[in-house]
Design a protein around this motif. Structure first.
Motif, PDB file in Angstrom:
ATOM      1  N   GLY A 173       0.808  -1.062   0.108  1.00 52.28           N
ATOM      2  CA  GLY A 173       0.179   0.140  -0.125  1.00 52.28           C
ATOM      3  C   GLY A 173       0.729   1.356   0.016  1.00 52.28           C
ATOM      4  O   GLY A 173       0.489   2.361   0.571  1.00 52.28           O
ATOM      5  N   LEU A 174       2.152   1.275  -0.623  1.00 48.82           N
ATOM      6  CA  LEU A 174       2.985   2.504  -0.709  1.00 48.82           C
ATOM      7  C   LEU A 174       2.764   2.983  -2.175  1.00 48.82           C
ATOM      8  O   LEU A 174       2.826   2.208  -3.219  1.00 48.82           O
ATOM      9  CB  LEU A 174       4.435   2.096  -0.397  1.00 48.82           C
ATOM     10  N   ASP A 175       2.276   4.127  -2.184  1.00 50.82           N
ATOM     11  CA  ASP A 175       2.213   5.036  -3.471  1.00 50.82           C
ATOM     12  C   ASP A 175       3.502   5.220  -4.039  1.00 50.82           C
ATOM     13  O   ASP A 175       4.646   5.181  -3.419  1.00 50.82           O
ATOM     14  CB  ASP A 175       1.380   6.438  -3.268  1.00 50.82           C
ATOM     15  N   GLU A 176       3.492   5.137  -5.562  1.00 50.93           N
ATOM     16  CA  GLU A 176       4.813   5.043  -6.432  1.00 50.93           C
ATOM     17  C   GLU A 176       5.721   6.155  -5.834  1.00 50.93           C
ATOM     18  O   GLU A 176       6.924   6.497  -5.982  1.00 50.93           O
ATOM     19  CB  GLU A 176       4.540   4.992  -7.718  1.00 50.93           C
ATOM     20  N   GLY A 177       4.744   7.519  -5.634  1.00 48.75           N
ATOM     21  CA  GLY A 177       5.556   8.695  -5.205  1.00 48.75           C
ATOM     22  C   GLY A 177       6.299   8.721  -3.820  1.00 48.75           C
ATOM     23  O   GLY A 177       7.346   9.509  -3.596  1.00 48.75           O
ATOM     24  N   VAL A 178       6.045   7.546  -3.225  1.00 50.63           N
ATOM     25  CA  VAL A 178       6.910   7.341  -1.984  1.00 50.63           C
ATOM     26  C   VAL A 178       8.359   7.109  -2.135  1.00 50.63           C
ATOM     27  O   VAL A 178       9.227   7.213  -1.516  1.00 50.63           O
ATOM     28  CB  VAL A 178       6.345   6.151  -1.093  1.00 50.63           C
ATOM     29  N   ALA A 179       8.511   6.506  -3.468  1.00 49.65           N
ATOM     30  CA  ALA A 179      10.000   6.095  -3.721  1.00 49.65           C
ATOM     31  C   ALA A 179      10.943   7.253  -3.703  1.00 49.65           C
ATOM     32  O   ALA A 179      12.220   7.185  -3.408  1.00 49.65           O
ATOM     33  CB  ALA A 179       9.963   5.493  -5.120  1.00 49.65           C
ATOM     34  N   ARG A 180      10.368   8.583  -4.020  1.00 53.22           N
ATOM     35  CA  ARG A 180      11.101   9.782  -4.109  1.00 53.22           C
ATOM     36  C   ARG A 180      11.507  10.536  -2.541  1.00 53.22           C
ATOM     37  O   ARG A 180      12.158  11.423  -2.559  1.00 53.22           O
ATOM     38  CB  ARG A 180      10.549  10.734  -4.963  1.00 53.22           C
ATOM     39  N   LEU A 181      10.691  10.078  -1.582  1.00 54.59           N
ATOM     40  CA  LEU A 181      10.797  10.586  -0.217  1.00 54.59           C
ATOM     41  C   LEU A 181      12.029   9.983   0.363  1.00 54.59           C
ATOM     42  O   LEU A 181      12.584   8.956   0.003  1.00 54.59           O
ATOM     43  CB  LEU A 181       9.676  10.287   0.636  1.00 54.59           C
TER      44      LEU A 181
END
Length: 306
Positions: A173-181
């Motif tokens: 349940g991790l959004d793809e945008g989390v990868a850049r955090l």
């Protein structure tokens, strides 16, 4: 740390052998346990504090002694015990991590093969994965997507690892945008899931999770436990190290009770339905101290907590 492989015969649920009883999920593919630790002892050499600086001699301080346990494929074994009792040293031993001043004795098998510190180190990060206790294990200066994916040796491997990371993010349940955090931008629950994704990149056979829920509120802690349960249901063995016996009983198949540097009992969760099914006085004391049993130690067993 080696010894001849001992095959295991079929067994019934809750049967007892090799220091433990079994649960419904316990099975021996290949006629062996996924992980077996037998008679593990760890002590540390240190200078005696009560002697002069130049005359001080060294002494061995035992921390773990005579510890035995096993993890079956596709099950969760919860190692429960007080914080600071030495449970993390067990995780270190399974991962082949030893301090220079440590003295280690015992035998460890993985997937039927005897292991040494060197061979365990080779398994670490591939067939054996680790979920650390602290989210501070994440690099604060690196985006979490890159941390999960790790290093790639070729363009093709980079693409493969990126796709694997996307699959894990979707599963948890991790959004793809989390990868850049960066780690400081994550909530506690998100950071825990990132650590889990890091551990699962290599599709391990065994996951060692050391106190994976501190700092999480109950709903997030339960969700983390559900993640480990899903892993076990897919065939992965999980060694869950925790001081929270209530949480362990909700998700584990079996429980290893840790006290005074060793495992005093290893039994199925079903045994906690009735204290008469528990073999050791300390385990029975744990049962009586659970909230649903009014936190009351059994008669004659209250001294076990002192």
């Amino acid at each position: 740390m080696d010894a001849p492989h001992v095959p295991h015969a079929p067994h019934e649920d809750n049967s007892f052998h090799h220091h433990h009883s079994h649960g419904p999920q316990s099975a021996h593919p290949g006629h062996h346990h996924l992980l077996t630790v037998e008679d593990l002892s760890i002590s540390f050499r240190a200078y005696k504090p009560d002697e002069g600086f130049f005359e001080a001699s060294q002494a061995e301080t035992p921390v773990i002694h005579g510890l035995s346990l096993s993890v079956h494929e596709g099950e969760i074994l919860a190692v429960v015990g007080a914080s600071g009792s030495g449970k993390t040293l067990l995780a270190d031993a399974i991962l082949g991590l030893f301090e220079p001043n440590a003295t280690v004795h015992g035998r460890i098998w993985f997937d039927g093969q005897p292991q040494t510190a060197e061979t365990l180190a080779q398994l670490r990060g591939s067939r054996i994965a680790f979920v650390p206790q602290s989210v501070e294990s994440l690099d604060p200066l690196m985006r979490v997507g890159a941390q999960v994916e790790g290093q790639a040796r070729s363009r093709a491997q980079r693409q493969e690892r990126c796709e694997r990371r996307r699959q894990l993010f979707a599963r948890y349940g991790l959004d793809e945008g989390v990868a850049r955090l960066y780690p400081h931008q994550l909530s506690g629950g998100m950071a825990r899931r990132i650590l889990l994704c890091c551990a699962l990149m290599a599709r391990p056979q065994l996951v060692v999770a050391d106190e994976p829920t501190p700092g999480l509120d109950l709903p997030l802690a339960l969700k983390a436990m559900e993640d480990f349960r899903a892993l076990a249901n897919q065939g992965t063995g999980v060694l869950l190290i925790t001081h929270d016996i209530e949480l362990a009983l909700k998700v584990a198949d079996r429980v290893a009770v840790f006290k005074d540097g060793t495992v005093v009992e290893e039994t199925s969760v079903e045994s906690f339905a009735n204290p008469q099914l528990l073999r050791h006085p300390f385990t029975r004391a744990l049962w009586h101290a659970l909230p649903e049993h009014d936190f009351a130690a059994a008669e004659g067993e209250d001294h076990l907590w002192r």
